[in-house]
Design an enzyme around this catalytic site. Structure first.
Site, PDB file in Angstrom:
ATOM      1  N   SER A 131       0.895  -1.144   0.037  1.00 34.94           N
ATOM      2  CA  SER A 131       0.143  -0.062   0.076  1.00 34.94           C
ATOM      3  C   SER A 131       0.892   1.011  -0.202  1.00 34.94           C
ATOM      4  CB  SER A 131      -0.833   0.082   1.151  1.00 34.94           C
ATOM      5  OG  SER A 131      -1.562   1.147   1.484  1.00 34.94           O
ATOM      6  N   TYR A 144      -1.646   0.279  10.145  1.00 28.45           N
ATOM      7  CA  TYR A 144      -1.683  -0.474   8.793  1.00 28.45           C
ATOM      8  C   TYR A 144      -0.491  -0.012   8.242  1.00 28.45           C
ATOM      9  CZ  TYR A 144      -3.226  -1.863   4.217  1.00 28.45           C
ATOM     10  OH  TYR A 144      -3.442  -2.417   3.022  1.00 28.45           O
TER      11      TYR A 144
END
Length: 218
Positions: A131, A144
């Site tokens: 990501s 995250y």
């Protein structure tokens, strides 16, 4: 010879879209996800092998490796967002962060370790889905993002240690998925990219087989 891919998190989102794309090109697929009913429907649609379960469980990892003794491609797509609404790091529960690391970092490494003999024999490839939160300082995304940064460095070192494989750590960009909706809301998520379009780009990457490295698909 038919190529074989093992895809985690294959019942929805990018994992499902990539499975459909590879199946259309004649790949043999071994698919896993936690939701058994959804996964069985996908497997029936694609003529794939479904092995539902949690990639954090060693016994499940072993079952997956046994199901793919010949393996050309491992796609570590399964992941978790963590605590929602996304909290600042000052308030991030440490037990939840430890669980997130287990899902997003330890489980992919365990599956890599279990499938490396087959991947080495095939001079195959590993896709670790990451990501832009791994590299950007986005408020609320620290937990995250930290796990994805760890996955990226793991991928970077794996590429150095396994030069006969291709290892790509792939940033798919924002996609219209349940995970993004959980993070930013359904309205904003609906404006993001269709996972099928992103999967098509990922399929092209797999076919082109460029050198190992970080890849942004959007």
């Amino acid at each position: 010879m038919t190529n074989t891919a093992l895809i985690t998190g294959a019942s929805r989102g990018l994992g499902l879209a990539l499975a459909r794309s590879l199946a259309g090109a004649g790949w043999n697929l071994v698919l896993t996800a936690r939701g058994a009913a959804d996964l069985e429907r996908v497997a029936a649609e694609l003529g794939a092998t479904a092995i539902p379960g949690d990639v954090r469980e060693p016994a499940h990892v072993e079952r997956l490796a046994r199901a793919a003794p010949e393996l050309n491609l491992l796609v570590n797509n399964a992941g978790d967002l963590g605590v929602t609404p996304l909290p600042p790091l000052a308030d991030y529960p440490l037990d939840a962060f430890a669980a997130l690391l287990e899902t997003n970092v330890t489980a992919p490494l365990a599956l890599i370790q279990a499938t490396l003999p087959a991947l080495r024999a095939a001079r195959g490839a590993v896709v670790n889905v990451t990501s832009d939160a791994a590299t950007g300082a986005y408020e609320g995304w620290g937990g995250y993002g930290a796990t994805k940064a760890a996955l990226e460095q793991l991928s970077n070192v794996l590429a150095a240690e396994e030069p006969d494989l291709r290892v790509w750590w792939v940033d798919p960009g924002e996609m219209n998925t349940r995970m993004l909706a959980d993070a930013v809301g359904a309205e904003e998520a609906a404006a993001a990219a269709d996972p099928a379009k992103v999967a098509a780009s990922l399929h092209d990457l797999i076919g082109a087989r460029p050198a190992s490295g970080r890849v942004s698909l959007q």
